[in-house]
Design a protein around this motif. Structure first.
Motif, mmCIF file in Angstrom:
data_model
loop_
_atom_site.group_PDB
_atom_site.id
_atom_site.type_symbol
_atom_site.label_atom_id
_atom_site.label_comp_id
_atom_site.label_asym_id
_atom_site.label_seq_id
_atom_site.Cartn_x
_atom_site.Cartn_y
_atom_site.Cartn_z
ATOM 1 N N VAL A 129 0.844 -1.194 0.000
ATOM 2 C CA VAL A 129 0.000 0.000 0.000
ATOM 3 C C VAL A 129 0.877 1.240 0.000
ATOM 4 C CG1 VAL A 129 -1.625 1.336 1.368
ATOM 5 C CG2 VAL A 129 -1.981 -1.102 1.076
ATOM 6 N N HIS A 130 1.912 1.182 0.776
ATOM 7 C CA HIS A 130 2.834 2.315 0.786
ATOM 8 C C HIS A 130 3.445 2.525 -0.586
ATOM 9 C CE1 HIS A 130 5.868 5.088 2.196
ATOM 10 N NE2 HIS A 130 6.806 4.316 1.674
ATOM 11 N N LEU A 131 3.795 1.432 -1.207
ATOM 12 C CA LEU A 131 4.336 1.544 -2.564
ATOM 13 C C LEU A 131 3.315 2.183 -3.489
ATOM 14 C CD1 LEU A 131 6.442 0.785 -4.746
ATOM 15 C CD2 LEU A 131 5.283 -1.381 -4.947
ATOM 16 N N ASN A 132 2.081 1.757 -3.359
ATOM 17 C CA ASN A 132 1.032 2.330 -4.193
ATOM 18 C C ASN A 132 0.899 3.826 -3.948
ATOM 19 O OD1 ASN A 132 -0.856 2.147 -6.147
ATOM 20 N ND2 ASN A 132 -2.336 1.010 -4.954
ATOM 21 N N CYS A 133 0.973 4.194 -2.676
ATOM 22 C CA CYS A 133 0.869 5.620 -2.361
ATOM 23 C C CYS A 133 2.025 6.401 -2.958
ATOM 24 C CB CYS A 133 0.862 5.827 -0.843
ATOM 25 S SG CYS A 133 -0.578 5.195 -0.037
ATOM 26 N N LEU A 134 3.198 5.826 -2.857
ATOM 27 C CA LEU A 134 4.355 6.515 -3.425
ATOM 28 C C LEU A 134 4.152 6.760 -4.917
ATOM 29 C CD1 LEU A 134 7.471 4.770 -1.858
ATOM 30 C CD2 LEU A 134 6.640 7.050 -1.415
ATOM 31 N N LEU A 135 3.713 5.708 -5.591
ATOM 32 C CA LEU A 135 3.530 5.864 -7.030
ATOM 33 C C LEU A 135 2.430 6.873 -7.337
ATOM 34 C CD1 LEU A 135 3.945 2.129 -7.907
ATOM 35 C CD2 LEU A 135 5.439 3.966 -8.612
ATOM 36 N N PHE A 136 1.395 6.856 -6.550
ATOM 37 C CA PHE A 136 0.331 7.822 -6.764
ATOM 38 C C PHE A 136 0.842 9.238 -6.586
ATOM 39 C CE2 PHE A 136 -3.739 9.719 -6.747
ATOM 40 C CZ PHE A 136 -3.779 10.618 -5.710
ATOM 41 N N VAL A 137 1.540 9.460 -5.513
ATOM 42 C CA VAL A 137 2.058 10.798 -5.246
ATOM 43 C C VAL A 137 3.036 11.206 -6.333
ATOM 44 C CG1 VAL A 137 3.598 12.020 -3.690
ATOM 45 C CG2 VAL A 137 1.664 10.785 -2.779
ATOM 46 N N HIS A 138 3.780 10.239 -6.771
ATOM 47 C CA HIS A 138 4.752 10.543 -7.828
ATOM 48 C C HIS A 138 4.040 11.009 -9.092
ATOM 49 C CE1 HIS A 138 8.798 10.339 -9.374
ATOM 50 N NE2 HIS A 138 8.374 9.705 -10.443
ATOM 51 N N GLY B 82 -2.569 0.188 -13.986
ATOM 52 C CA GLY B 82 -1.643 0.362 -15.096
ATOM 53 C C GLY B 82 -0.215 0.525 -14.660
ATOM 54 N N LEU B 83 0.026 0.359 -13.368
ATOM 55 C CA LEU B 83 1.404 0.484 -12.906
ATOM 56 C C LEU B 83 2.177 -0.795 -13.172
ATOM 57 C CD1 LEU B 83 0.545 2.151 -9.519
ATOM 58 C CD2 LEU B 83 1.732 3.234 -11.398
ATOM 59 N N VAL B 84 1.482 -1.889 -13.053
ATOM 60 C CA VAL B 84 2.116 -3.180 -13.299
ATOM 61 C C VAL B 84 1.562 -3.728 -14.598
ATOM 62 C CG1 VAL B 84 2.282 -5.559 -12.501
ATOM 63 C CG2 VAL B 84 2.507 -3.700 -10.873
ATOM 64 N N ASN B 85 2.441 -4.043 -15.500
ATOM 65 C CA ASN B 85 1.980 -4.669 -16.729
ATOM 66 C C ASN B 85 2.976 -5.761 -17.103
ATOM 67 O OD1 ASN B 85 4.150 -3.153 -17.613
ATOM 68 N ND2 ASN B 85 2.858 -1.502 -18.370
ATOM 69 N N ASP B 86 2.859 -6.192 -18.318
ATOM 70 C CA ASP B 86 3.714 -7.311 -18.710
ATOM 71 C C ASP B 86 5.178 -6.912 -18.750
ATOM 72 O OD1 ASP B 86 1.184 -8.319 -21.086
ATOM 73 O OD2 ASP B 86 1.418 -8.765 -18.957
ATOM 74 N N GLN B 87 5.423 -5.644 -19.020
ATOM 75 C CA GLN B 87 6.826 -5.222 -19.078
ATOM 76 C C GLN B 87 7.396 -4.958 -17.684
ATOM 77 O OE1 GLN B 87 4.661 -3.903 -21.565
ATOM 78 N NE2 GLN B 87 5.554 -5.501 -22.819
ATOM 79 N N VAL B 88 6.558 -4.412 -16.855
ATOM 80 C CA VAL B 88 7.021 -4.033 -15.514
ATOM 81 C C VAL B 88 6.267 -4.880 -14.500
ATOM 82 C CG1 VAL B 88 7.179 -2.139 -13.871
ATOM 83 C CG2 VAL B 88 7.409 -1.685 -16.306
ATOM 84 N N SER B 89 7.003 -5.614 -13.738
ATOM 85 C CA SER B 89 6.347 -6.469 -12.747
ATOM 86 C C SER B 89 6.379 -5.799 -11.381
ATOM 87 C CB SER B 89 7.038 -7.822 -12.677
ATOM 88 O OG SER B 89 8.154 -7.726 -11.817
ATOM 89 N N LEU B 90 5.663 -6.396 -10.474
ATOM 90 C CA LEU B 90 5.578 -5.802 -9.141
ATOM 91 C C LEU B 90 6.945 -5.792 -8.469
ATOM 92 C CD1 LEU B 90 3.751 -4.704 -6.915
ATOM 93 C CD2 LEU B 90 3.456 -7.036 -6.121
ATOM 94 N N HIS B 91 7.680 -6.837 -8.665
ATOM 95 C CA HIS B 91 9.012 -6.893 -8.043
ATOM 96 C C HIS B 91 9.886 -5.757 -8.515
ATOM 97 C CE1 HIS B 91 7.899 -10.405 -6.055
ATOM 98 N NE2 HIS B 91 8.206 -11.308 -6.981
ATOM 99 N N VAL B 92 9.758 -5.441 -9.775
ATOM 100 C CA VAL B 92 10.578 -4.346 -10.314
ATOM 101 C C VAL B 92 10.231 -3.042 -9.604
ATOM 102 C CG1 VAL B 92 10.966 -2.964 -12.369
ATOM 103 C CG2 VAL B 92 10.903 -5.444 -12.532
ATOM 104 N N LEU B 93 8.972 -2.836 -9.392
ATOM 105 C CA LEU B 93 8.569 -1.604 -8.712
ATOM 106 C C LEU B 93 9.043 -1.603 -7.270
ATOM 107 C CD1 LEU B 93 4.944 -1.155 -10.058
ATOM 108 C CD2 LEU B 93 6.956 0.160 -10.641
ATOM 109 N N GLU C 56 11.629 -3.032 -6.147
ATOM 110 C CA GLU C 56 13.066 -2.746 -6.142
ATOM 111 C C GLU C 56 13.341 -1.279 -6.350
ATOM 112 O OE1 GLU C 56 15.524 -5.072 -8.683
ATOM 113 O OE2 GLU C 56 14.335 -6.863 -8.291
ATOM 114 N N ARG C 57 12.534 -0.668 -7.187
ATOM 115 C CA ARG C 57 12.817 0.721 -7.541
ATOM 116 C C ARG C 57 12.498 1.680 -6.412
ATOM 117 N NH1 ARG C 57 10.098 1.629 -13.303
ATOM 118 N NH2 ARG C 57 11.222 0.002 -14.383
#
Lengths: 88, 608
Positions: free
Chosen positions: A43-52, B570-581, B583-584
């Motif tokens: 959830v925190h990750l999701n929030c970060l991405l949203f804020v970003h 749309g944050l996770v798709n076939d090119q970008v997986s959850l693990h990649v995010l 890590e980032r």
């Protein structure tokens, strides 16, 4: 050997996730549901991405208006777009 | 002889070089006499020239494409040396050489020649058949009854290209009597189609089959301004004294369209011409209408204005106005001038409102709110205050008064007929009064008010409720009202302090992140806006997670639900997986908690 689930005291994590806050928010909204342990990190990750994304969109709006300062209107317009995107 | 030969070979000129040469080969024996006559020129050149000359000498419509220049020149030359060249070698061998060397590209050209000539050749022998072969090939499906026999292979190439255009031709023209025009048409279409391999065969000729033609839909641009003008004209035209029913409907839409950008201004379809004076909720449209009425229309338009005003507000307080509407209908029929006056107080009310400038937005709100609130107050405070309030507000509005003032006195008498409703309304509309109207209003109000107090009190609960919502709606714009403001959506628990502080501190964490990502200075208001957005976002997030968990039949939200949510976002798709995010964006410690990793001792953490 399995890694410990807790972080040792001396380690100072930069940009910590407010796990307690997130758990509280979720509980307040949905008291009948539970949130798993690692769930709030995501959830925190999701929030970060949203804020970003919100910040990016706001910056773009500000640039388009040739403003050097972010104003409320920029944020509002950006929020409309991003919230719609994050509906899922 | 030459001419005879040329004439005899008229038919030869139609077909392709190959066909011609073949024919020549077939009839090679008959040509021996030519040898005697002339024997000249080089063999090759003669060979080339003879068949081409034969072809060209005849007045043909052959438009030589590929060989054009060469053939023409050769043809001219050969015309002179027609017969001489044959003597060098046997005609058969010569022609065979020609056949070998002559390119087949000239196939295209002969079509145009072939087509125009088919008719005269129909009667002829098989020679003609070959010439017409191309035509036949293309047209068999179109014209089965054609006398042309199927031709040689050479025309086959033409077949494909012609088919579409020729088909079109055939469809358009059916099975015409004369083949020539068709031939011409197909020839021209062929040429055109040849130019573009898949040319759309759109009616080079008249389209007799409209179904085949694809015409773009004709769209006439609608002139909105003219339309509205027409509306106004019709409304004005209809604006005859007795016709109050129709005009308001006609005029109002135009008015509302042009002036009312307010979502509250309802389209009044079937408005009853309720000259219901007691219409408190006067929108600014009423004021505007009043002004316009003064300028454009006669007094009869007054009731129309009333109608306008009456109906603009009903949506805001539907409950209280329902009765008024019913009453209004009955009233309108009888009292044309009287109708005006109930509107006046409302108009005045609106006038008193801050945004008298004809900004529709606030007016309906203001008027309704004010009327609502004032309606509440007088009920409590007494009728006398109403008159005072009216006095005050009447001062602000001037235009409407003049027109309505005269009617004010009239209405007071007639209003007694509909005392109940009017009382209620007038009690509700505390302010409405412009200068002149004040007097009449004052006169009316005390009379009515005194007698209606009980009635009003009976209606009080009804009016209070509808009054509140509009008032709360207005409160945001009108700080006058003492009614409580709407509660913020997230404050559920009592005691805002302990609730918001930790919540806000948690949110401030993300707000700081926002300002960090933005890399630009931000205003305080913008930061507050960001907080609101985050609130909304969290709400959406929780709802979505609940849905996902319920979909999976669980009551616990698991990381799979989170992954699904991010996928949908749309944050996770076939090119970008959850693990990649992960890590980032997440620090290492969290990554270790989230992504399974193998450790020594045959263990994986976190366990899967």
């Amino acid at each position: 050997m399995a890694f410990s689930t807790t972080v040792s005291q001396r380690k100072h994590i930069k940009r910590k996730a407010p796990r307690g806050f997130l758990k509280r928010v979720f509980k307040r909204q949905k008291p009948h549901l539970r949130l798993e342990t690692s769930g709030d990190l995501l959830v925190h990750l999701n929030c970060l991405l949203f804020v970003h994304r919100l910040a990016e969109e706001t910056r773009m709006n500000a640039f388009e208006n040739k403003c050097g300062v972010i104003k409320k209107e920029h944020v509002q317009a950006a929020a409309k777009v991003i919230l719609k995107k994050s509906r899922g | 002889m030459a001419e005879a030969m040329a004439d005899s070979y008229n038919g030869d000129s139609e077909p392709t070089t190959r066909t011609l040469l073949r024919r020549v080969l077939d009839t090679a024996d008959t040509r021996t006499p030519r040898r005697r006559r002339s024997a000249r020129v080089g063999a090759q050149k003669a060979l080339l020239e003879t068949p081409s000359s034969r072809r060209l000498s005849s007045p043909t419509k052959m438009n030589v494409r590929r060989h054009s220049h060469r053939v023409r020149s050769i043809g001219r030359l050969a015309h002179v040396h027609t017969s001489g060249n044959v003597e060098e070698q046997t005609p058969r061998t010569l022609l065979k050489n020609i056949l070998l060397t002559a390119p087949e590209s000239s196939i295209m050209r002969p079509e145009s020649v072939v087509k125009p000539v088919p008719t005269p050749q129909v009667v002829q022998s098989s020679r003609r058949d070959s010439s017409r072969g191309s035509l036949e090939l293309q047209l068999p499906e179109l014209e089965p009854p054609t006398t042309l026999a199927l031709g040689l292979l050479a025309p086959g190439r033409r077949k494909q290209r012609l088919r579409l255009s020729v088909f079109q031709q055939g469809m358009d023209q059916g099975l015409p009597l004369s083949q020539e025009p068709r031939g011409n048409a197909s020839a021209s279409s062929l040429t055109s189609s040849l130019n573009l391999t898949f040319a759309t065969p759109l009616q080079p000729q008249s389209v007799q089959r409209p179904g085949l033609a694809r015409r773009p839909p004709t769209r006439r641009a609608v002139d909105v301004g003219a339309f509205l003008q027409d509306l106004r004209d019709t409304s004005l035209a209809l604006a005859s004294p007795g016709d109050s029913l129709r005009t308001p409907v006609a005029t109002l839409p135009a008015d509302t369209v042009l002036e009312d950008t307010q979502p509250f201004s309802q389209p009044l379809v079937g408005r009853s011409p309720s000259g219901y004076h007691s219409l408190t909720c006067l929108s600014h449209t009423e004021v505007e209408d009043a002004e316009r009425a003064v300028s454009l229309r006669t007094q009869s338009s007054g009731p129309r204005l009333q109608n306008h005003s009456l109906y603009v507000c009903p949506a805001e307080s539907p409950g209280c106005w329902f009765l008024l509407h019913v009453r209004a209908e009955s009233v309108l029929d009888q009292d044309t001038p009287n109708k005006y006056h109930p509107g006046k107080p409302a108009e005045l009310l609106a006038g008193k409102a801050k945004k008298v400038d004809a900004h529709a937005v606030s007016f309906p709100n203001n008027s309704s709110a004010i009327s609502g609130e004032d309606g509440v107050e007088p009920l409590q405070d007494g009728v006398d205050e109403e008159a005072e309030e009216r006095m005050e507000e009447s001062l602000s509005v001037s235009e409407v008064m003049d027109t309505t003032g005269t009617q004010g006195s009239v209405r007071t008498e007639k209003s007694k007929r509909h005392r109940e409703m009017s009382e209620a309304v007038e009690a509700k509309e505390p302010e409405g009064s412009s200068g002149d109207e004040d007097i009449s209003g004052r006169r009316a109000s005390p009379e009515l008010a005194s007698s209606t107090t009980e009635f009003l009190q009976a209606r009080q609960p009804q009016f209070l409720e509808p009054a509140l919502p509009p008032s709360t709606a207005v409160l945001s714009s009108e700080p006058l009202e003492p009614l409580p403001t709407r509660l913020p959506p997230r404050a559920r628990t009592p005691g805002p302090r302990p609730r918001q502080d930790p919540h806000k501190t948690g949110l401030s964490h993300y707000v700081k992140l926002f300002s960090f990502y933005a890399k630009m200075p931000m205003e305080k208001k913008a930061l507050e806006m960001v907080e609101k957005c985050l609130d909304k976002y969290f709400q959406h997030l929780c709802d979505d997670l609940e849905v996902f968990a319920a979909h999976a039949g669980r009551k616990t939200v698991k990381p799979e639900d989170l992954e699904l949510l991010m996928r949908r976002q749309g944050l996770v798709n076939d090119q970008v997986s959850l693990h990649v995010l992960v890590e980032r964006y997440l620090p290492l410690e969290y990554r270790q908690l989230l992504i399974p990793c193998a450790f020594s001792g045959n263990s994986v953490f976190p366990a899967q």
